[in-house]
Scaffold this active site. Sequence first.
Site, short mmCIF file in Angstrom:
data_model
loop_
_atom_site.label_atom_id
_atom_site.label_comp_id
_atom_site.label_asym_id
_atom_site.label_seq_id
_atom_site.Cartn_x
_atom_site.Cartn_y
_atom_site.Cartn_z
N ASP A 41 5.62 2.46 -4.61
CA ASP A 41 7.17 2.09 -4.65
C ASP A 41 7.70 0.63 -4.19
O ASP A 41 6.78 0.02 -3.76
CB ASP A 41 8.02 3.40 -4.06
N LYS A 42 9.10 0.24 -4.20
CA LYS A 42 9.30 -1.01 -3.85
C LYS A 42 8.93 -1.28 -2.67
O LYS A 42 8.53 -2.67 -2.39
CB LYS A 42 10.93 -1.08 -4.27
#
Length: 286
Positions: free
Chosen positions: A115-116
Amino acid sequence: MSNASAGTRPPRHGLARVLSKLGLCSRSQGQSWVRAGRVRVNGKVVLDPEFPVVQGRDRISVDEQAASQEARVYIALNKPRGLVVSASDEQGRATVYSLLQDADLPWLGPVGRLDKASEGLLLLTNDTAWAAGITNPVSGKEKTYHVQVRGTPTDEVCQAVLRGIEDGGEMLAARRVSLLRQGPRHAWLEVVLDEGRNRHIRRMFGALGHDVVRLVRVAIGDLALGTLAKGAWRPLSPDEIAALRPDGKFRIPLVTYCASAAHRADWPTVQTVRRIDPINGKEPGS
């Protein structure tokens, strides 16, 4: 037609899937190309992404160019925080592909996700079968993470993580968990997963009252992040590619990307798994 003849009939696959298997695009991109009228089969435009074709027999073209299999490319990238693992983002956020924009590479898809806010080892390839073998929860490879959490998890918390936590109707569990080091407000753990669901580790520890502050993937199977610089990438060696297959074998012929000397000047050699602390770059206890 006899049963014997039917038994030797070559397998048919959907057109979008075949484009993906050729290493030209992802399956979703292939679907878009077909629906846009960019793909022909045996000289005729086909608009159905599931149109059955025989790879190697039917003539497929994209934008009037013959669709042939791309050379297989396998790379390891050290993903920094703040980048999205996507070819494009509807919200306009920067993606990991910005790190590859100056490289002469074909289309590559990510092997799994980060994820980011997460960082560390990310594999990209145009070999969709190889990627599927790594991400398969049954035959795939373990993924190792170094995770900084708020507070100091007790033995009971670690046991709960191993047994599994139900969150949002899903059972989330770790295969192994161990304490690397702890302080008055935070602790670093090593967490090993044999399958990864969306925000798996963050949800698991968050449900137990230990929010994740930092998450770094340090290994996939025996392939370790090592000293690969943040934001840098390098091709995998044939041995590394073979080791990440479920059966650990080579596939002949094996065609991989060969970079220029300028690209490979600063690449480190990735060793088998070494437990590197993501803060000080040392092995725990050293």
